[in-house]
Design a protein around this motif. Sequence first.
Motif, PDB file in Angstrom:
ATOM      1  N   VAL A 362       0.883  -1.178   0.000  1.00  0.00           N
ATOM      2  CA  VAL A 362       0.000   0.000   0.000  1.00  0.00           C
ATOM      3  C   VAL A 362       0.912   1.216   0.000  1.00  0.00           C
ATOM      4  O   VAL A 362       1.488   1.572   1.024  1.00  0.00           O
ATOM      5  N   VAL A 383      -1.848  -1.743  -3.882  1.00  0.00           N
ATOM      6  CA  VAL A 383      -2.881  -0.709  -3.834  1.00  0.00           C
ATOM      7  C   VAL A 383      -2.185   0.636  -3.675  1.00  0.00           C
ATOM      8  O   VAL A 383      -1.295   0.785  -2.826  1.00  0.00           O
ATOM      9  N   VAL A 387      -5.689   5.807  -0.327  1.00  0.00           N
ATOM     10  CA  VAL A 387      -6.409   4.545  -0.338  1.00  0.00           C
ATOM     11  C   VAL A 387      -7.906   4.788  -0.461  1.00  0.00           C
ATOM     12  O   VAL A 387      -8.490   5.560   0.304  1.00  0.00           O
ATOM     13  N   LEU A 392      -9.539  -1.169  -1.493  1.00  0.00           N
ATOM     14  CA  LEU A 392      -8.757  -1.924  -0.523  1.00  0.00           C
ATOM     15  C   LEU A 392      -9.541  -3.121  -0.005  1.00  0.00           C
ATOM     16  O   LEU A 392      -9.011  -4.238   0.113  1.00  0.00           O
TER      17      LEU A 392
END
Length: 490
Positions: A362, A383, A387, A392
């Motif tokens: 992430v 990802v 976010v 997610l």
Amino acid sequence: MTAAADPFDGAPLDAEPAAHARALAELQRARESAEAANEAKTRYLVAVSHEIRSPLNVIYGYAQLLERDHHLSGAEAGTIIRRSAEHVTNLVEGLLEISRIESGVLTIRQDLVDLRALLQHVVDMFRMQASARGLTLTLDVRDRLPDQVKADEKRLRQILINLVSNAIKYTPAGHVTLAVRYRSQVADIEVIDTGIGIPPEDLERVFEPFDRGSLAAAQRQPGIGLGLAITRVLARVLGGDVAVTSTPGIGSVFRFRAMLPSIATPARSRGARGRIIGYEGPRRTVLVIDDDPSQRHILRALLGGLDFVVHVAADGTEGIALAAEVTPDVVLLDIQMPGLNGWQVAERLRAAHGAPLRIVMVSADAHAFRAGGDGRSSHDAFVTKPVELDTLVAVIGAQLGLRWEEAAPVAPVAPPDAPAPQTGLPPEAAPLLARVRELTEVGHVRGVGRAIDDLAAAIPAAGTLAAVLRRQLGDFDLRALLGTIDDATR
């Protein structure tokens, strides 16, 4: 002893001055090219700064209001802050897209896309904005569409959004139509408007970066002039193209054509779903490793609300030790951290816990994107920050094979038709509208609301205009609001 040969012996006497003149001419051309590039860079930086400043002002201002004003609705402020952040994110994504294209590292996906649903989604997205400008926005499906086609959904959506947004921006009155035909695996999509049009000499120029043509009305519109440039490049990357025909003062037709192969036995469509509120089965454990305390707090709050057990670590060493202690089901791992970076941590976690541990990178470092999950990488998915919760959650669900529990879907409410902006207001309205514009340009949303109220109270004839402005403000569509003011003051 033989004397060394003179290299100029026998050469014409005027050869050296001619070569010197050519060198000077080359240097002059190089200097002019460098100055032009520097000027373009300066214009670009000014445009980007102007484009990004307004939403950042709103985010900063509302964050301060939330700290000081305990009576301010958190939901209202959150909505406005989210929309502002999305605006900044879209701008950054556009710049990254250009960088990826220039460096030749653009990755094309082959998603299964419900074409009709995608087209309807784009129309629904802009319906309120069009209505607020007094425009009619319609979807015209002229052929039977397949249930699903193969395409890069993200970039196909970006092309459609850019074209529809552009049409609404440059159409002061009338309608915008998104029309689609589908024959022999080829999608032929047109965005038709009744806008200001494009002069013949500008039909190719509008596809150049940072260029919106020669019309004064086009130059007054906000933006940095990247939308159509990105659109054409993406269309060609997808194997298609974008062209335009236009008549000044009558309107334009932007036509996107690309092969989008249909799927003979399409996968089952997800359909209308409700908001995810949890998942079936035993509680799962998530470990978040990120050096930014704000990111750790956000992910813990988001996932904790879905009944995950969430542990956090501030660096790679702490995260590795914590993983050995709590045995997480999935690790959300940042890349740029002090000490061990995310890739190094992923390798050690994989070596210690094996394939059952799912590792999701992430990171805001979009240039470091690697899809993962290929059997060679230490991570399973990637990802990008900022976010998006839905994205997610979908990735975590896919990695852990979860079945989600969802709240009942809420039927969408069609936005009310907006009255057309008023014209012919008395002269007394000019300074009040100027105040609305001034506050809008700096992103002072609450001040804009008060200024609209002042306009409606002082100028009864501006009641309809005030209603349009309030609706645009409520939707945080400051561009459309400025356009409405321009229309009303002509």
